[in-house]
Design an enzyme around this catalytic site. Structure first.
Site, PDB file in Angstrom:
ATOM      1  N   LYS A 139      33.026  94.212 -41.913  1.00  0.00           N
ATOM      2  CA  LYS A 139      32.449  93.012 -41.308  1.00  0.00           C
ATOM      3  C   LYS A 139      33.429  92.431 -40.305  1.00  0.00           C
ATOM      4  O   LYS A 139      34.533  92.036 -40.659  1.00  0.00           O
ATOM      5  CB  LYS A 139      32.108  91.997 -42.399  1.00  0.00           C
ATOM      6  CG  LYS A 139      31.083  92.531 -43.401  1.00  0.00           C
ATOM      7  CD  LYS A 139      30.826  91.577 -44.548  1.00  0.00           C
ATOM      8  CE  LYS A 139      32.034  91.422 -45.443  1.00  0.00           C
ATOM      9  NZ  LYS A 139      31.744  90.661 -46.684  1.00  0.00           N
ATOM     10  N   THR A 191      29.641  78.504 -43.457  1.00  0.00           N
ATOM     11  CA  THR A 191      29.807  79.947 -43.652  1.00  0.00           C
ATOM     12  C   THR A 191      30.165  80.313 -45.088  1.00  0.00           C
ATOM     13  O   THR A 191      30.486  81.464 -45.363  1.00  0.00           O
ATOM     14  CB  THR A 191      30.909  80.465 -42.718  1.00  0.00           C
ATOM     15  OG1 THR A 191      32.120  79.729 -42.971  1.00  0.00           O
ATOM     16  CG2 THR A 191      30.517  80.286 -41.260  1.00  0.00           C
ATOM     17  N   GLY A 224      29.855  81.655 -48.504  1.00  0.00           N
ATOM     18  CA  GLY A 224      28.937  82.550 -49.201  1.00  0.00           C
ATOM     19  C   GLY A 224      28.320  83.644 -48.358  1.00  0.00           C
ATOM     20  O   GLY A 224      27.414  84.348 -48.813  1.00  0.00           O
ATOM     21  N   THR A 225      28.804  83.837 -47.133  1.00  0.00           N
ATOM     22  CA  THR A 225      28.215  84.869 -46.274  1.00  0.00           C
ATOM     23  C   THR A 225      28.400  86.264 -46.868  1.00  0.00           C
ATOM     24  O   THR A 225      27.477  87.079 -46.872  1.00  0.00           O
ATOM     25  CB  THR A 225      28.832  84.827 -44.868  1.00  0.00           C
ATOM     26  OG1 THR A 225      30.261  84.798 -44.982  1.00  0.00           O
ATOM     27  CG2 THR A 225      28.368  83.603 -44.105  1.00  0.00           C
ATOM     28  N   GLY A 226      29.606  86.554 -47.375  1.00  0.00           N
ATOM     29  CA  GLY A 226      29.865  87.882 -47.937  1.00  0.00           C
ATOM     30  C   GLY A 226      29.047  88.144 -49.188  1.00  0.00           C
ATOM     31  O   GLY A 226      28.481  89.237 -49.368  1.00  0.00           O
ATOM     32  N   CYS A 227      28.956  87.150 -50.066  1.00  0.00           N
ATOM     33  CA  CYS A 227      28.156  87.287 -51.287  1.00  0.00           C
ATOM     34  C   CYS A 227      26.697  87.536 -50.933  1.00  0.00           C
ATOM     35  O   CYS A 227      26.030  88.410 -51.502  1.00  0.00           O
ATOM     36  CB  CYS A 227      28.257  86.022 -52.140  1.00  0.00           C
ATOM     37  SG  CYS A 227      29.938  85.518 -52.561  1.00  0.00           S
TER      38      CYS A 227
END
Length: 399
Positions: free
Chosen positions: A172, A221, A223-226
Site C-alpha cells: 500500500k 484515515t 482503520g484504512t488498513g483493517c
C-alpha cells in the site's frame, strides 16, 4: 451463500479500526463477521492510551468455537497481540483450507506501537499461512529489513517478500510522496490531478498488478488498513479472483474515506455506514436517466424534492443527483435509460451474450465510466456499467 469471515484482531474502543472496522466492513459488504479478539485497547482518534493482550488460550478458544459450529470461508488477521498467539494461530490455520488475509499491524494511525519485535518476528509463520499480506510502506520495510524510499524499492521489496513466503503481497503506497504524472484523472478544466495514491500487488511468480487514484484530502484515515484487508477477505470468500477482490476492496475504502463523519480531533474514523450500493453484486440497479424539456426547472425540482445535486453541467443540460440510499438519478436533454452497475462488467456481458442478449461496447467514457448498452424489446435503452467511486464521487462533484 453469505460469506463467513473469521476476524482475528484487536478491539478499538473508539470504533475506528480493529475489530470494529472489520465488522462494519464485512457487514456492509454482505458477509457474516465472526471474531477472535486478541487485545483490548483504550484508544480514540488521538492515540492509544492502554493495551491489554488476551491470553493465547482464550484467543484460540474463540477461533475454535466459531470454526467448529458456524464454519469459515475466509480469515482476516490484524493486530495479533503476542508472539505466542501468532505462532498458535499460524499452526491452527494449517488445518484450514480457506483464504487468509494478513494485515501485519505494527503501528496505529496515531503512531502508537502495537507489536513488539518478538511479535513481528513471529509474523513469518503467519505470512507462510497467508493467501495475501497487506503491508503499508513502513510495515513492508520492517518485514523486509531495509528502508524503502522509492516506488522501485517498494516493488522489489514486495516481490522479495512474496518469493520468500509464497504469498501474494499488496504493498500500500499511501506513505510514499506522490509524483506528478499525466496518467492521472483529468478535471473538466483540463487540470491534471497529480497527487496520486499507488498500490502494487505481486502474485507469485512475479505477476504484477497496480492501481492508482487521486489522494483523498482527509484526516479521517483511522482503520484504512483493517478495512481494506477485511474487504479483500469478503471478496475471496465469495470466490472472486484475487485482483478483483483487491480492486473492489480499494473502492470500498476510498468511498468510506469520502463518507467519513469527521469525528474526533485526530485521525478520525471512516464512513463505512454510508457505503451502500457502490460495491454490491452484479446488476445493481442504482442509476436512472430521465429526459427533460427545461433543464433549470427540472434540476431545481429534484433539489427541492430533497435529492443531493452532485453533478451540475448546464452547458450540456446534464445533472446527477444522489439519494439517501446511494442510488443516483440523472437528467439529460434526450432519451431515458436504466443503468445497472456491475462489479465485473466483462463477466456480466459474457453472461448476457450467452443468454442471447447482444450489447454494444464496452467503451471507456469521458465521464470515467466503462459502459455497454442495448435496448429491450420495447425500445428502452439499457446500460451496464462499471464506475467505482466515480458514480457518486467524480472529480467534478459539486461541493
Amino acid at each position: 451463500m453469505t460469506p463467513r469471515i473469521l476476524i482475528i484482531a484487536g478491539s478499538d474502543s473508539g470504533g475506528g479500526a480493529g475489530i470494529q472496522a472489520d465488522i462494519k466492513t464485512v457487514t456492509m459488504m454482505g458477509g457474516h463477521a465472526m471474531t477472535a479478539i486478541t487485545a483490548v485497547t483504550a484508544q480514540n482518534t488521538l492515540g492509544v492510551d492502554a493495551v491489554h493482550s488476551i491470553p493465547t488460550d482464550i484467543v484460540m478458544a474463540q477461533i475454535d468455537a466459531c470454526v467448529r459450529d458456524i464454519g469459515v470461508d475466509a480469515v482476516k488477521i490484524g493486530m495479533i497481540g503476542s508472539a505466542e498467539t501468532a505462532n498458535a494461530v499460524a499452526e491452527y490455520l494449517g488445518g484450514l483450507s480457506v483464504p487468509v488475509v494478513f494485515d501485519p499491524v505494527m503501528v496505529a494511525s496515531s503512531g502508537a506501537v502495537l507489536a513488539d519485535r518478538t511479535t513481528v518476528a513471529a509474523f513469518e509463520k503467519l505470512m507462510r499461512a497467508a493467501t495475501i499480506v497487506t503491508p503499508n510502506i513502513p510495515e513492508l520495510a520492517a518485514l523486509i529489513g531495509r528502508d524503502l524510499d522509492s516506488e522501485v524499492e517498494v516493488r522489489i521489496a514486495a516481490e522479495d517478500l512474496a518469493t520468500d513466503f509464497g504469498c501474494a503481497v499488496l504493498a500500500k503506497g499511501g506513505h510514499l510522496p506522490s509524483e506528478a504524472t499525466e496518467q492521472s484523472m483529468l478535471m473538466p478544466s483540463g487540470e491534471i490531478t497529480t497527487d496520486l495514491l499507488n498500490d502494487w500487488l505481486i502474485i507469485p511468480p512475479a505477476k504484477w498488478h497496480g492501481w492508482s487514484g487521486p489522494r483523498i484530502d482527509t484526516t479521517s484515515t483511522h482503520g484504512t488498513g483493517c478495512t481494506l484487508a477485511s474487504a479483500i477477505a469478503v471478496g475471496l470468500a465469495e470466490g472472486r479472483p484475487l485482483t478483483d477482490a483487491v480492486a473492489r476492496a480499494r473502492t470500498f475504502v476510498r468511498l468510506a474515506l469520502r463518507e467519513a463523519p469527521g469525528f474526533g480531533a485526530g485521525h478520525g474514523p471512516m464512513g463505512h455506514q454510508n457505503v451502500r450500493l457502490d460495491v454490491g453484486g452484479d446488476l445493481c440497479l442504482n442509476q436512472f436517466i430521465i429526459p427533460h424539456s427545461d433543464f433549470e426547472a427540472t434540476r431545481d425540482f429534484y433539489r427541492r424534492l430533497g435529492l443531493t445535486l452532485i453533478v451540475d453541467s448546464p452547458v450540456k443540460g446534464y445533472a446527477r443527483f444522489e439519494t439517501a440510499g446511494g442510488a443516483t438519478l440523472s437528467i439529460q436533454p434526450d432519451e431515458a435509460d436504466v443503468e445497472f452497475e456491475c462489479a465485473d462488467l466483462d463477466a456480466q456481458l459474457a453472461k448476457a451474450r450467452a443468454a442471447g442478449i447482444e450489447f454494444e461496447g464496452p467503451e471507456d467514457q469521458p465521464w470515467l465510466w466503462r459502459e455497454a448498452w442495448t435496448r429491450d424489446p420495447s425500445g428502452n435503452k439499457v446500460v451496464l456499467f462499471q464506475a467505482g467511486e466515480n458514480r457518486r464521487y467524480p472529480p467534478w462533484r459539486v461541493t
